[in-house]
Design an enzyme around this catalytic site. Structure first.
Site: not given
Ligand SMILES: Cc1cc2nc3c(=O)[nH]c(=O)nc-3n(C[C@H](O)[C@H](O)[C@H](O)COP(=O)(O)OP(=O)(O)OC[C@H]3O[C@@H](n4cnc5c(N)ncnc54)[C@H](O)[C@@H]3O)c2cc1C
Ligand code: SF4
Length: 550
Positions: A17, A36, A87, A92, A234, A476, A509
């Protein structure tokens, strides 16, 4: 507005994202920073095997500064990435479109014409990530196919779609080409050699991780990436309750040994994009709401967390001639019924550290009875077949001899996360899972593992935490800040705008409101593409007007 801002937008997190957001915002002319927490990785500093724990695992407080993290909750062990590129460094490469039914499950249903809108964003995401049908099938993929045929589902066997630069079928790989994807704007790429190393980071220039596409282009066009920088605060500037006057973002070093306060920094910006992943964004938003920095956030943070109904099982074939680690990390898949999907997965030869989580497959009712059954199976194995059992459990050769089966189900079902002080660490609030237990194993998947074991002469395996603690594993984790029609039902609207604040978005996600039943990164990318497509170019942007829409 009469104020100088350090940046137009600050993006928190550089995964799927975050990278899409950074690239598209930069392309539209905004001044962008990406914060990051993880490190930057290059072929030179990536580990050779996952025995290099300090360069594989992320636990900076213990001196482990890798890119892979495991978080243990009562309902699930959650595996996730942490790096410049999020990620994508450890994933994979499998990029699949979910079944259409997912758009009609949960609070995002009906908020947009998803079925009509999403295909073009999936197309853009696939082009940017260089998705191809996998051309390198390894021994593990052939075994999956044989076992599927013998179970009567051979017709469902498919080659995965992967974000990997591959040569033609049968090509040994290792050939370097000038940028094949972005008309010369991107980095050079080298064709895949099928070493199976994708999950410990590709050292061969073949994996299309985000630092090779979205992030690469964002940085080239002016985005600033602050690695090893963790966002801790924030809040709206000038006490403007809704962020119309902009935001102040505070960070600390995530890896510094000097003490966090020494590396503390403050930035100002007009807008913020939270892209810290499902767990990371939930954690930040819970914390910011609780401490009063963003009190207007929806009370629905933490709700509808999906684990994709996953189970990790496998088969070890001690002494096998074929090298099960060859191929790409996930080379193929099958459907054993309409909801249950299994993929053949591998680690590269020598990366045997996952042996510590694997043991003899054990089903049965969860709890002490299952632990008892497992101990009985183990003891029987050691007494009746001592050499075979020892070879099954020994670390050496684990990756070369093992086929990991990643099983996922597109079923309705979710848990919630709350922000509280757990009994074992009462001095600090953290995410705590709650809700109905998630099944620790999928019986039909266990049966399939046994079939594959029979076909290959191997032994089926379960994950140890599933047996000992009745906790399934998942790579996930989704949801927790989901898209919904109102703050009473979710955290963001259908364009990912945070309810209650101006120029604030969530793109990761955490917005996904349903179990997808397939690996989710392509969907996260496509959703972020869609969200960013609604923002005007910076030159046409009237901040107050845009804010008024939110
Ligand atoms: C071993 C493994 C294999 C996988 N394989 C696949 C696969 O084949 N296909 C697939 O689709 N998915 C796969 N996944 C899942 C995939 O990696 C995730 O679904 C995806 O990365 C999530 O994207 P995201 O944008 O939500 O966040 P992420 O990609 O997780 O990125 C979030 C980033 O935010 C950073 N961050 C968090 N908090 C902060 C903070 N406070 N300040 C600054 N930065 C912060 C994190 O360090 C991280 O880098 C795999 C995952 C694992 C662990
Ligand atoms: S199989 Fe090896 S070369 Fe191919 S993408 Fe994965 S790590 Fe890179």
């Amino acid at each position: 507005m009469g104020r100088d801002f350090d940046f137009d937008f600050i993006v928190i997190g550089s995964g799927f994202g975050g990278s899409v957001s950074a690239h598209r915002l930069t392309e539209k002319g905004y001044k962008v920073a990406v914060m990051e927490m993880g490190r930057r990785w290059t072929p030179e500093n990536l580990p050779h095997t996952n025995w290099s724990l300090a360069r594989w695992l992320w636990r900076p407080e213990l001196g482990l500064r890798g890119f892979f993290n495991m978080r243990f909750f009562r309902h699930a062990t959650i595996l996730h990435g942490c790096a410049v590129g999020g990620g994508s460094i450890t994933y994979a490469n499998t990029l699949l479109v979910p079944p259409e039914k997912v758009w009609s499950i949960g609070p995002w249903a009906g908020l947009a014409d998803w079925q009509a809108e999403m295909p073009r964003h999936y197309q853009t995401a696939s082009r940017m990530l260089g998705v191809v049908e996998n051309r390198i099938l390894g021994p593990a993929d052939h075994l999956l196919k044989t076992a599927a045929e013998q179970t009567g589902v051979g017709n469902t066997f498919y080659r995965t779609s992967v974000g990997v630069f591959q040569g033609s079928e049968g090509d040994p790989g290792g050939k370097t080409f000038a940028d094949p994807y972005f008309g010369g704007e991107g980095p050079q790429r080298t064709t895949c050699i099928g070493c199976g190393g994708c999950m410990i980071g590709c050292r061969h220039g073949a994996k299309n991780s985000l630092d090779m596409n979205y992030l690469y282009l964002a940085e080239k066009h002016g985005a600033r990436i602050f690695a090893e920088t963790r966002v801790v605060d924030v809040r709206p500037l000038d006490g403007s309750g809704d962020g119309l006057a902009g935001y102040e973002v505070r960070t600390v070093s995530s890896t510094s040994r000097l003490g966090k306060s020494k590396a503390a920094r403050r930035f100002t910006c007009r807008g913020v994009v939270f892209s810290a992943s499902s767990l990371g964004t939930m954690e930040l938003l819970f914390h910011l709401k609780r401490q009063g920095a963003l009190p207007r956030l929806s009370p629905r943070i933490g709700q509808r967390v999906c684990t994709n109904s996953e189970s990790l099982i496998g088969v070890r074939i001690p002494g096998c001639e074929d090298d099960m680690s060859k191929g790409v990390a996930i080379g193929s898949g099958i459907y054993i019924d309409q909801n249950t999907h299994i993929e053949a997965t591998r680690y590269p030869a020598g990366s045997d550290a996952m042996f510590a989580l694997a043991t003899i497959l054990t089903g049965g009712r969860p709890g002490p009875a299952r632990v008892g059954l497992w101990l009985r199976n183990l003891l029987a194995g050691l007494l009746l077949h001592p050499i075979k059992t020892f070879r099954l459990l020994r670390p050496r050769g684990w990756a070369r001899e093992s086929v990991i089966l990643l099983c996922m189900q597109a079923l309705e079902g979710h848990i919630d996360m709350v922000w509280k002080r757990p009994w074992f660490r009462p001095w600090r609030r953290t995410l705590v899972s709650r809700g109905p237990r998630i099944p620790t194993f999928i019986p039909q998947a266990n049966e399939f593992a046994q079939k594959l074991a029979k076909v290959s002469g191997g032994t089926a395996m379960s994950m140890l935490p599933e047996i000992l603690f009745n906790v399934p594993g998942t790579a996930h984790c989704l949801g927790g800040c989901v898209i919904a029609g109102s703050p009473a039902l979710g955290v963001v609207d259908s364009r990912h705008r945070v309810f209650g604040y101006k120029n604030m978005y969530v793109c990761d996600g955490s917005v996904v409101a349903a179990n997808l039943g397939v690996n989710p990164s392509l969907t996260i990318t496509a959703l972020a593409e869609r969200a960013m497509s609604y923002l005007p170019n910076a030159s046409e942007h009237k901040w107050e007007d845009l804010a008024a829409q939110a």
